[in-house]
Design a protein around this motif. Sequence first.
Motif, mmCIF file in Angstrom:
data_model
loop_
_atom_site.group_PDB
_atom_site.id
_atom_site.type_symbol
_atom_site.label_atom_id
_atom_site.label_comp_id
_atom_site.label_asym_id
_atom_site.label_seq_id
_atom_site.Cartn_x
_atom_site.Cartn_y
_atom_site.Cartn_z
ATOM 1 N N LYS A 12 -9.719 5.753 -5.823
ATOM 2 C CA LYS A 12 -9.370 7.046 -5.253
ATOM 3 C C LYS A 12 -8.008 7.650 -5.710
ATOM 4 O O LYS A 12 -7.036 6.604 -5.941
ATOM 5 N N PHE A 13 -7.790 8.919 -5.848
ATOM 6 C CA PHE A 13 -6.454 9.335 -6.031
ATOM 7 C C PHE A 13 -5.746 9.357 -4.945
ATOM 8 O O PHE A 13 -5.824 9.802 -3.928
ATOM 9 N N LYS A 14 -4.461 8.876 -4.911
ATOM 10 C CA LYS A 14 -3.320 8.730 -3.785
ATOM 11 C C LYS A 14 -2.231 9.858 -4.343
ATOM 12 O O LYS A 14 -1.439 9.538 -5.076
ATOM 13 N N SER A 15 -2.336 11.057 -3.512
ATOM 14 C CA SER A 15 -1.182 11.891 -3.799
ATOM 15 C C SER A 15 0.116 11.226 -3.093
ATOM 16 O O SER A 15 0.037 10.566 -2.107
ATOM 17 N N LYS A 16 1.065 11.837 -3.583
ATOM 18 C CA LYS A 16 2.412 11.411 -3.067
ATOM 19 C C LYS A 16 2.700 12.339 -1.589
ATOM 20 O O LYS A 16 3.662 11.970 -0.919
ATOM 21 N N PHE A 17 1.704 13.255 -1.216
ATOM 22 C CA PHE A 17 1.838 14.045 0.146
ATOM 23 C C PHE A 17 1.118 13.226 1.039
ATOM 24 O O PHE A 17 1.006 13.644 2.113
ATOM 25 N N ASN A 18 0.296 12.044 0.606
ATOM 26 C CA ASN A 18 -0.351 11.497 1.561
ATOM 27 C C ASN A 18 0.365 10.846 2.861
ATOM 28 O O ASN A 18 1.717 10.266 2.558
ATOM 29 N N SER A 19 -0.057 10.897 4.039
ATOM 30 C CA SER A 19 0.691 10.551 5.147
ATOM 31 C C SER A 19 0.862 8.807 5.007
ATOM 32 O O SER A 19 2.142 8.601 5.579
ATOM 33 N N ILE A 75 0.574 -3.701 0.780
ATOM 34 C CA ILE A 75 1.967 -3.357 0.968
ATOM 35 C C ILE A 75 1.632 -1.741 1.319
ATOM 36 O O ILE A 75 1.024 -1.030 0.569
ATOM 37 N N SER A 76 2.420 -1.335 2.576
ATOM 38 C CA SER A 76 2.293 0.143 2.767
ATOM 39 C C SER A 76 3.748 0.490 3.162
ATOM 40 O O SER A 76 4.575 -0.133 3.490
ATOM 41 N N LEU A 77 3.793 1.882 2.995
ATOM 42 C CA LEU A 77 4.941 2.739 3.546
ATOM 43 C C LEU A 77 4.394 3.764 4.275
ATOM 44 O O LEU A 77 3.597 4.482 4.185
ATOM 45 N N ASN A 78 4.836 3.781 5.933
ATOM 46 C CA ASN A 78 4.435 4.710 6.672
ATOM 47 C C ASN A 78 5.137 6.103 6.662
ATOM 48 O O ASN A 78 6.167 6.011 5.821
ATOM 49 N N THR A 79 4.976 6.959 7.323
ATOM 50 C CA THR A 79 5.697 8.409 7.200
ATOM 51 C C THR A 79 7.282 8.179 7.833
ATOM 52 O O THR A 79 7.915 8.943 7.524
ATOM 53 N N ALA A 80 7.381 6.974 8.530
ATOM 54 C CA ALA A 80 8.673 7.156 9.084
ATOM 55 C C ALA A 80 9.700 6.373 7.949
ATOM 56 O O ALA A 80 10.892 5.984 8.270
ATOM 57 N N GLY A 81 9.283 6.210 6.825
ATOM 58 C CA GLY A 81 9.974 5.340 5.893
ATOM 59 C C GLY A 81 10.181 3.831 6.138
ATOM 60 O O GLY A 81 10.951 3.232 5.351
#
Length: 301
Positions: A12-19, A75-81
């Motif tokens: 799947k394409f993962k955009s940098k604007f994804n939450s 490994i994940s990065l959430n919207t709060a950084g």
Amino acid sequence: KAFFDKRAKKPKFKSKFNSKQSFSIQQNTDNKQNRIEGNRLIIPLSLIEKRKGNDKGIIIELHRPIVGQMTTVTISLNTAGRWFASFPSDDGLDYPIKRTINEKTTVGIDVGLTSFIVKDDGSKIDLPKFFKDNKIEKKKLFYERKIQKIRDRNPNWQNSKRYNKAKIRKSILDEKIKNMRNDFQHKVSDQLLDNNISLIATESLKIKNMIRNNKLSRHIANAGFGMIVDKLKYKSEQRGITLHQVDTFFASSKICSGCGHKKDKLSLSIREWTCNNCNMKHDRDVNAAINIKKEALKSYL
């Protein structure tokens, strides 16, 4: 590579604007490439990172000791950084045998906003103060309005520094509210599932239909009715307790728990009512919890 080898689906394409930004690394059973050494997570790195000397692992804060064999690492990065590493592990243990069900060890609960949890014995667990008068929630609303104003006024809002700054601050507040809610619900679910319980009965809630009420939708979402039921589900399995959800359309509040007479109409504003048939006085939520318990026991006794 896995896709072209026909071992996986199309990526799947993962955009940098994804939450949420994330990637997963599967475990290699031969060399155990995903492992923990001390306070460091060891995962395979590119040749460039190895040349830089970054192959000593990532420093982590381990929330709990790992039991069993570690598998895929995400490994994940959430919207709060904030960065997170999550990994399921197989401990090889089976779920305990279900406890013997009887009326004395059965608890019926009703979930609501006036009192978050009401048990069939009349005891109640209220929502904490931060749900009712939440300063963090007010700050979050401020940033939500600010974000909306920027989007309305600036056609190039995605590249706006003010927009990104406000979005990060709102995400940090979102995470604080989420953590407070989770902490409260974990404590409540542990309190409900004590050692003397064999069956816990609750309603089968349709959250999507409930949040259509514009006046209550935000309060229902903040309370997290669906989340408390999910916690009760997996915790009851781990402890050998049976969780039963009665039908959504079962009129638990309208039926008299004393004589079984059903009231025709009962608005949400009425918290106490008297049965026309037996003149028994009812607290709306306690009556609902008793009826939920009785309905659940019909399936087992």
